[in-house]
Enzyme design. Structure first.
Site, short mmCIF file in Angstrom:
data_model
loop_
_atom_site.label_atom_id
_atom_site.label_comp_id
_atom_site.label_asym_id
_atom_site.label_seq_id
_atom_site.Cartn_x
_atom_site.Cartn_y
_atom_site.Cartn_z
N HIS A 134 102.57 -15.55 50.25
CA HIS A 134 103.71 -14.66 50.02
C HIS A 134 103.85 -14.37 48.53
O HIS A 134 103.83 -15.29 47.72
CB HIS A 134 105.01 -15.30 50.52
CG HIS A 134 105.03 -15.51 52.00
ND1 HIS A 134 104.31 -16.51 52.60
CD2 HIS A 134 105.67 -14.85 53.00
CE1 HIS A 134 104.51 -16.46 53.92
NE2 HIS A 134 105.34 -15.46 54.18
N LYS A 161 98.12 -14.81 57.39
CA LYS A 161 99.33 -14.04 57.09
C LYS A 161 99.47 -13.80 55.59
O LYS A 161 99.50 -14.75 54.80
CB LYS A 161 100.57 -14.79 57.60
CG LYS A 161 101.89 -14.10 57.29
CD LYS A 161 103.07 -15.02 57.61
CE LYS A 161 104.39 -14.33 57.33
NZ LYS A 161 105.53 -15.28 57.38
#
Length: 238
Positions: A134, A161
């Site tokens: 992230h 992700k």
């Protein structure tokens, strides 16, 4: 047919909030496939209470055929987790060992030693790895995002992700383009998110730009730009 699975993120801090989320999720039971338990919201609790909360959620949704992701999101990756690297490693290993979960989220920037340690424990307990990255400040270009997915594939895992914060619509395009290319390279295991209002379209992308998972909320959003799970289900099936 769309194959994106919908994840509902649980972020309740205490019994009342958790029970309210459970009730709301049961009322919308057909609108999601997976429950994500955010362990970092339990940082103020002792180990026993942390485990009790995790288990209480698992005990409700496992019998309802929902998969479970356990995520401890550290502060440097946008969460509220303040554990040291040693504590982070120990927690993830304990969760894999003691809890009936399907996926463990491992931050790829946590370091080779932690990744190797948690990977070994996860394999021993049939827990799949969701590798995550992230960046709440910026979005690299398409090649930069692809290099993040490549790093994840070099490590090896069941899901990859990568989430970035966009400054422009061009940044959003970088994410969707990277997802499209990464799916060709690695298959349907890629999750690409452009956060905030600007990137909402990445959460409901269809076809070649769709991600393996999309994250939504049931009571309060856990990340900028998250969409309620019932709206996600509607957009992904129409």
């Amino acid at each position: 047919m769309n194959t994106t699975k919908i994840v509902v993120t649980f972020t309740g801090h205490n019994d009342d909030e958790i029970n309210a989320e459970i009730r709301a999720a049961k009322e919308n039971i057909n609108d999601f496939d997976i429950v994500e338990i955010r362990g970092d919201v339990f940082d103020a609790l002792n180990r026993e209470d942390h485990a009790k909360n995790v288990r209480s959620i698992i005990d409700v949704f496992k019998p309802l055929n929902k998969e479970i992701i356990y995520t401890y999101r550290t502060a440097k990756e946008g969460g509220s987790g303040s554990k040291t690297t040693v504590e982070y490693e120990a927690l993830l290993n304990a969760i894999c060992t003691l809890m009936d979960i399907d996926y463990i989220d491992i931050e790829v920037n946590s370091g080779d030693k932690i990744i190797a340690s948690v990977t070994k424990t996860a394999a021993e307990h049939n827990v799949k790895r969701l590798l995550s990255h992230h960046d709440f400040k910026q979005t690299p270009d398409t090649d930069g995002i692809l290099s993040v997915f490549k790093k994840m594939d070099d490590i090896g895992g069941e899901l990859y992700k990568a989430a970035f914060f966009p400054q422009s619509s061009e940044d959003v395009d970088h994410v969707t383009s990277a997802v499209e290319q990464a799916k060709v390279l690695y298959g349907h295991k890629v999750i690409g998110i452009s956060m905030g209002e600007l990137g909402k379209e990445t959460r409901t992308a269809l076809g070649e730009k769709s991600s393996a998972l999309t994250y939504g909320f049931i009571m309060r959003d856990a990340a900028p730009g998250q969409i309620h799970v019932s709206e996600l289900r509607q957009k992904l099936t129409h």
